[in-house]
Design an enzyme around this catalytic site. Structure first.
Site, mmCIF file in Angstrom:
data_model
loop_
_atom_site.group_PDB
_atom_site.id
_atom_site.type_symbol
_atom_site.label_atom_id
_atom_site.label_comp_id
_atom_site.label_asym_id
_atom_site.label_seq_id
_atom_site.Cartn_x
_atom_site.Cartn_y
_atom_site.Cartn_z
ATOM 1 N N GLY A 53 0.764 -1.248 0.000
ATOM 2 C CA GLY A 53 0.000 0.000 0.000
ATOM 3 C C GLY A 53 0.790 1.289 0.000
ATOM 4 O O GLY A 53 0.359 2.288 -0.577
ATOM 5 N N ASP A 112 -4.571 1.663 11.131
ATOM 6 C CA ASP A 112 -5.958 1.352 11.497
ATOM 7 C C ASP A 112 -5.952 0.938 12.971
ATOM 8 O O ASP A 112 -5.963 1.780 13.860
ATOM 9 C CB ASP A 112 -6.436 0.245 10.551
ATOM 10 C CG ASP A 112 -7.865 -0.176 10.751
ATOM 11 O OD1 ASP A 112 -8.562 0.428 11.568
ATOM 12 O OD2 ASP A 112 -8.306 -1.136 10.085
ATOM 13 N N VAL A 162 -11.254 2.966 3.151
ATOM 14 C CA VAL A 162 -10.849 3.854 2.059
ATOM 15 C C VAL A 162 -9.972 3.095 1.058
ATOM 16 O O VAL A 162 -9.400 2.059 1.391
ATOM 17 C CB VAL A 162 -10.057 5.088 2.579
ATOM 18 C CG1 VAL A 162 -10.957 6.029 3.346
ATOM 19 C CG2 VAL A 162 -8.861 4.666 3.416
ATOM 20 N N ASP A 168 -5.740 -0.594 -1.749
ATOM 21 C CA ASP A 168 -6.584 -1.418 -2.617
ATOM 22 C C ASP A 168 -7.854 -1.884 -1.936
ATOM 23 O O ASP A 168 -8.002 -1.786 -0.716
ATOM 24 C CB ASP A 168 -5.801 -2.657 -3.045
ATOM 25 C CG ASP A 168 -5.707 -3.680 -1.910
ATOM 26 O OD1 ASP A 168 -5.326 -3.278 -0.790
ATOM 27 O OD2 ASP A 168 -6.033 -4.853 -2.131
ATOM 28 N N ARG A 174 -5.513 0.699 -6.612
ATOM 29 C CA ARG A 174 -4.242 1.314 -6.190
ATOM 30 C C ARG A 174 -3.805 2.432 -7.146
ATOM 31 O O ARG A 174 -3.060 3.327 -6.787
ATOM 32 C CB ARG A 174 -3.125 0.264 -6.140
ATOM 33 C CG ARG A 174 -3.339 -0.842 -5.126
ATOM 34 C CD ARG A 174 -2.047 -1.628 -4.951
ATOM 35 N NE ARG A 174 -2.242 -2.929 -4.333
ATOM 36 C CZ ARG A 174 -2.285 -3.160 -3.023
ATOM 37 N NH1 ARG A 174 -2.164 -2.165 -2.181
ATOM 38 N NH2 ARG A 174 -2.443 -4.379 -2.554
HETATM 39 P P1 5GP Z 1 -3.539 -2.096 11.181
HETATM 40 O O1 5GP Z 1 -2.487 -3.119 11.451
HETATM 41 O O2 5GP Z 1 -3.184 -0.708 11.666
HETATM 42 O O3 5GP Z 1 -4.887 -2.531 11.710
HETATM 43 O O4 5GP Z 1 -3.772 -2.054 9.621
HETATM 44 C C1 5GP Z 1 -2.819 -1.561 8.783
HETATM 45 C C2 5GP Z 1 -2.981 -2.101 7.381
HETATM 46 O O5 5GP Z 1 -4.334 -2.477 7.096
HETATM 47 C C3 5GP Z 1 -2.649 -1.041 6.378
HETATM 48 O O6 5GP Z 1 -1.289 -1.049 6.038
HETATM 49 C C4 5GP Z 1 -3.543 -1.395 5.205
HETATM 50 O O7 5GP Z 1 -2.893 -2.341 4.383
HETATM 51 C C5 5GP Z 1 -4.736 -2.058 5.822
HETATM 52 N N1 5GP Z 1 -5.878 -1.128 5.967
HETATM 53 C C6 5GP Z 1 -6.367 -0.589 7.112
HETATM 54 N N2 5GP Z 1 -7.426 0.216 6.873
HETATM 55 C C7 5GP Z 1 -7.625 0.182 5.541
HETATM 56 C C8 5GP Z 1 -8.563 0.833 4.663
HETATM 57 O O8 5GP Z 1 -9.450 1.602 5.055
HETATM 58 N N3 5GP Z 1 -8.428 0.571 3.344
HETATM 59 C C9 5GP Z 1 -7.467 -0.253 2.838
HETATM 60 N N4 5GP Z 1 -7.449 -0.418 1.519
HETATM 61 N N5 5GP Z 1 -6.569 -0.882 3.631
HETATM 62 C C10 5GP Z 1 -6.637 -0.665 4.963
#
Ligand code: 5GP
Length: 184
Positions: A53, A112, A162, A168, A174
């Site tokens: 990403g 996230d 998003v 993606d 992307r």
């Molecule tokens: P975390 O480990 O903070 O929960 O998630 C991080 C990863 O989740 C990000 O690098 C991304 O790949 C994916 N991610 C989290 N939220 C979103 C979102 O709203 N859209 C997309 N496309 N990927 C997300």
């Protein structure tokens, strides 16, 4: 043709609308790049992008940095084709650079729950960098449950899915030059 900038997109049967425009993103990146150039002067930072990403964000951010800097990438397991995190993180690709005694900036597309960033900090600290900080384009502040210190944040956003600008949905989207959000 200009970059790919539709007002709305339909991916996987779901409709998305523009949330952050190309100009808003580029303006913000300019500020972040200026700050990094100032705060890392004479430190030759290594930017470590988290694949897949973050590659678009990193590529643009780097071109607003006016001091010598390097780049490397690592890859973690992703969401798969879903819109919610699996809650697990595993390594798919490690860094190649030797970061001992170096100034490292981890570059993420979105934080996230904070699980990935928390995991990456612990992982990279083991290599004894001189300093370790994080830059993320987006931060879902309400969703973050893990302890993360984010030095550079592009935009704080609500807890909604998003895509675009490197992010993606089931590997699509992307190539969009803006950030899109699910239409309610
Ligand atoms: P975390 O480990 O903070 O929960 O998630 C991080 C990863 O989740 C990000 O690098 C991304 O790949 C994916 N991610 C989290 N939220 C979103 C979102 O709203 N859209 C997309 N496309 N990927 C997300």
């Amino acid at each position: 043709m200009d970059q790919y900038l539709p007002d709305k997109v339909n991916i996987n049967g779901e409709q998305f609308r523009v949330y952050l425009t190309k100009d808003e993103i580029q303006e913000r990146l300019k500020d972040m790049g200026n700050r990094i150039s100032h705060e890392y002067k004479d430190k030759r930072p290594i930017l470590i992008g988290v694949l897949n990403g973050a590659f678009v964000f990193l590529a643009d951010l780097m071109r607003y940095i006016s001091i010598p800097c390097e780049v490397d990438f690592l890859k973690l397991s992703s969401y798969g084709d879903e819109k919610v995190s699996s809650g697990n993180v595993t390594d798919l690709k490690n860094i190649d650079a030797d970061i001992k005694d170096r100034h490292v900036i981890l570059v993420e597309d979105i934080v996230d729950t904070g699980l990935s960033m928390n995991y990456l900090f612990k992982k990279l600290e083991q290599f004894e960098p001189a300093s370790l900080s994080a830059a993320t384009l987006l931060h879902k502040t309400e969703a973050t449950q893990h302890d993360v210190e984010l030095k550079y944040v592009g935009f704080k956003i609500s807890n909604l899915f998003v895509l675009g600008y490197g992010l993606d949905y089931a590997q699509e989207g992307r190539n969009l030059a803006q950030i899109y959000i699910l239409e309610e």
